[in-house]
Design an enzyme around this catalytic site. Sequence first.
Site, PDB file in Angstrom:
ATOM      1  N   GLU A   1     -12.435   1.734  13.047  1.00 48.44           N
ATOM      2  CA  GLU A   1     -13.734   1.245  12.569  1.00 48.44           C
ATOM      3  C   GLU A   1     -14.074  -0.118  13.181  1.00 48.44           C
ATOM      4  O   GLU A   1     -15.224  -0.551  13.127  1.00 48.44           O
ATOM      5  CB  GLU A   1     -13.743   1.147  11.035  1.00 48.44           C
TER       6      GLU A   1
ATOM      7  N   GLY B   1       0.812  -1.217   0.000  1.00 53.07           N
ATOM      8  CA  GLY B   1       0.000   0.000   0.000  1.00 53.07           C
ATOM      9  C   GLY B   1       0.840   1.260   0.000  1.00 53.07           C
ATOM     10  O   GLY B   1       0.435   2.301   0.516  1.00 53.07           O
ATOM     11  N   ILE B   2       2.039   1.193  -0.593  1.00 51.55           N
ATOM     12  CA  ILE B   2       2.961   2.337  -0.559  1.00 51.55           C
ATOM     13  C   ILE B   2       2.442   3.539  -1.337  1.00 51.55           C
ATOM     14  O   ILE B   2       2.840   4.676  -1.081  1.00 51.55           O
ATOM     15  CB  ILE B   2       4.368   1.930  -1.062  1.00 51.55           C
TER      16      ILE B   2
ATOM     17  N   SER C   1      -7.816  -0.598  12.625  1.00 56.54           N
ATOM     18  CA  SER C   1      -8.602   0.620  12.407  1.00 56.54           C
ATOM     19  C   SER C   1      -9.592   0.852  13.529  1.00 56.54           C
ATOM     20  O   SER C   1     -10.151  -0.097  14.095  1.00 56.54           O
ATOM     21  CB  SER C   1      -9.361   0.488  11.085  1.00 56.54           C
TER      22      SER C   1
ATOM     23  N   LEU D   1      -0.038  -1.978   4.857  1.00 52.32           N
ATOM     24  CA  LEU D   1      -0.978  -0.853   4.775  1.00 52.32           C
ATOM     25  C   LEU D   1      -1.969  -1.039   3.628  1.00 52.32           C
ATOM     26  O   LEU D   1      -2.852  -0.209   3.432  1.00 52.32           O
ATOM     27  CB  LEU D   1      -0.217   0.465   4.586  1.00 52.32           C
ATOM     28  N   ALA D   2      -1.818  -2.105   2.858  1.00 54.98           N
ATOM     29  CA  ALA D   2      -2.703  -2.316   1.711  1.00 54.98           C
ATOM     30  C   ALA D   2      -4.040  -2.864   2.189  1.00 54.98           C
ATOM     31  O   ALA D   2      -4.090  -3.733   3.057  1.00 54.98           O
ATOM     32  CB  ALA D   2      -2.070  -3.287   0.719  1.00 54.98           C
ATOM     33  N   ALA D   3      -5.119  -2.348   1.622  1.00 55.49           N
ATOM     34  CA  ALA D   3      -6.468  -2.825   1.967  1.00 55.49           C
ATOM     35  C   ALA D   3      -7.448  -2.173   1.012  1.00 55.49           C
ATOM     36  O   ALA D   3      -7.116  -1.192   0.349  1.00 55.49           O
ATOM     37  CB  ALA D   3      -6.828  -2.443   3.408  1.00 55.49           C
ATOM     38  N   GLN D   4      -8.645  -2.736   0.963  1.00 59.85           N
ATOM     39  CA  GLN D   4      -9.754  -1.984   0.380  1.00 59.85           C
ATOM     40  C   GLN D   4     -10.161  -1.066   1.518  1.00 59.85           C
ATOM     41  O   GLN D   4     -10.783  -1.481   2.483  1.00 59.85           O
ATOM     42  CB  GLN D   4     -10.893  -2.932  -0.027  1.00 59.85           C
TER      43      GLN D   4
ATOM     44  N   LYS E   1     -11.416  -5.766   9.084  1.00 59.13           N
ATOM     45  CA  LYS E   1     -10.297  -5.268   9.892  1.00 59.13           C
ATOM     46  C   LYS E   1     -10.183  -6.012  11.224  1.00 59.13           C
ATOM     47  O   LYS E   1      -9.082  -6.250  11.726  1.00 59.13           O
ATOM     48  CB  LYS E   1     -10.433  -3.758  10.132  1.00 59.13           C
TER      49      LYS E   1
ATOM     50  N   TYR F   1     -16.087  -3.424   5.985  1.00 61.73           N
ATOM     51  CA  TYR F   1     -14.689  -3.001   6.175  1.00 61.73           C
ATOM     52  C   TYR F   1     -14.259  -3.222   7.626  1.00 61.73           C
ATOM     53  O   TYR F   1     -13.208  -3.806   7.908  1.00 61.73           O
ATOM     54  CB  TYR F   1     -14.537  -1.531   5.791  1.00 61.73           C
TER      55      TYR F   1
END
Length: 326
Positions: A129, A12-13, A127, A82-85, A155, A151
Site C-alpha cells: 500500500e 501482532g501474534i 506494505s 507485525l502489529a498495526a492498525q 507504513k 494506512y
Amino acid sequence: MAKRTKRALITGITGQDGSYLAELLLAEGYDVVGMVRRSSTVNFERIAHIQDRLTIVAGDLLDEASLIGVLREHRPSEVYNLAAQSFVQTSWGQPVLTGETTALGVTRLLDAIRMVDPEIRFYQASSSEMFGKVQAVPQDETTPFYPRSPYGVAKVYGHWITVNYRESYGLHASSGILFNHESPRRGLEFVTRKVSHGVARIAHGLQDKLALGNLDAQRDWGFAGDYVRAMWLMLQRDEPADYVVATGETHPVRELCEVAFGRVGLDWTEHVVVDERFLRPAEVDLLVGNPRRAQEELGWERTVDFVELVEMMVDADMALVAQSGH
C-alpha cells in the site's frame, strides 16, 4: 556449551501473519514470545491450537516503557513487528490512531531495541500500500512510494524509520514489502475473505447476494503461509535489507469472484452486486510486485498459486459455515 535456543518476539501474534509465523518459528525450534495489548477483546482464535507452546506477554506499541520491559525480561534475538492498525478502510476513520500505531509504534520499538540490545534482529512489516498510486509496473525495491490512504502513509513512515535506524545505529533491521497475502485466517473485513465467506453462506442458503466495491481493482494475492517464511529468511541473512514479497501476478476482484463461486458450482454474476459504500475515496489501481530479489537473495518461492489459494479459503469457509450454521 549447548547452543542457546533462539527466542523470537512477535508483535501482532494474534493476527493472520502472526499465527503463521509463530507456527513456522516453533517448527524451527524457537522459543516464541507473543506480545498482545491489554484489552477486553483480545482474540486468541488464530493461535489457540499452539497457545500452550507460546509465551504471551502484555505490551503496547503506544507505550515505549512497556516495550523496553518486554525486551529486558524476555531477551529475544529476533523481533518481528507485525502489529498495526492494518485495515485500509479503517484508516480513513481513524487516521491519528493509525499513525500512532502503524508509524510511531515502529519508532518506539526500534528505540527500545537500540536501548536494550542493539544485537536484536528486527523485521518490519512494510506494505505494498506504500506504492499506492503506482509510479511503475511492476513495483520493486526501487519504485518510489505514493501512498493513497492514511494506512499507506503510516507504513511509509514505518518503513523509512527502519531504514534510518539501520543506517544510523547499525541495527540488523529489515523490511518486507509484502503484497496482499491471504488465507482462511484472514479477517472478514478483507475482500478475499469477504468473498470466500459470502460464497459459503450463499451455497448454504443463508444469503443470496454479496455486496462488493470496485470489481476492477487488481491485486497481487499470495498465501500468508508462504509470505511469513520470507520474513524469517530475511533475519537469517548476514546483512539486513528490504525485500518485495509478491507473486508477480495480478488478478481483478471479478476473477476472485469467478474462481470462488465456481468452486461451489455457482455463477458469480447472479449473486454479486456493487455497493458504492465499499468504494474507497482514493483507489489503488494496479499493485503487482516483482519478487526477483527475494527469490535470488533469500531463495524464497511461493508454494500456493492464486486458484489454490481461493479454493483453500472457500473450502475452509464451507466447513466453517456448515459447522457454525452462520
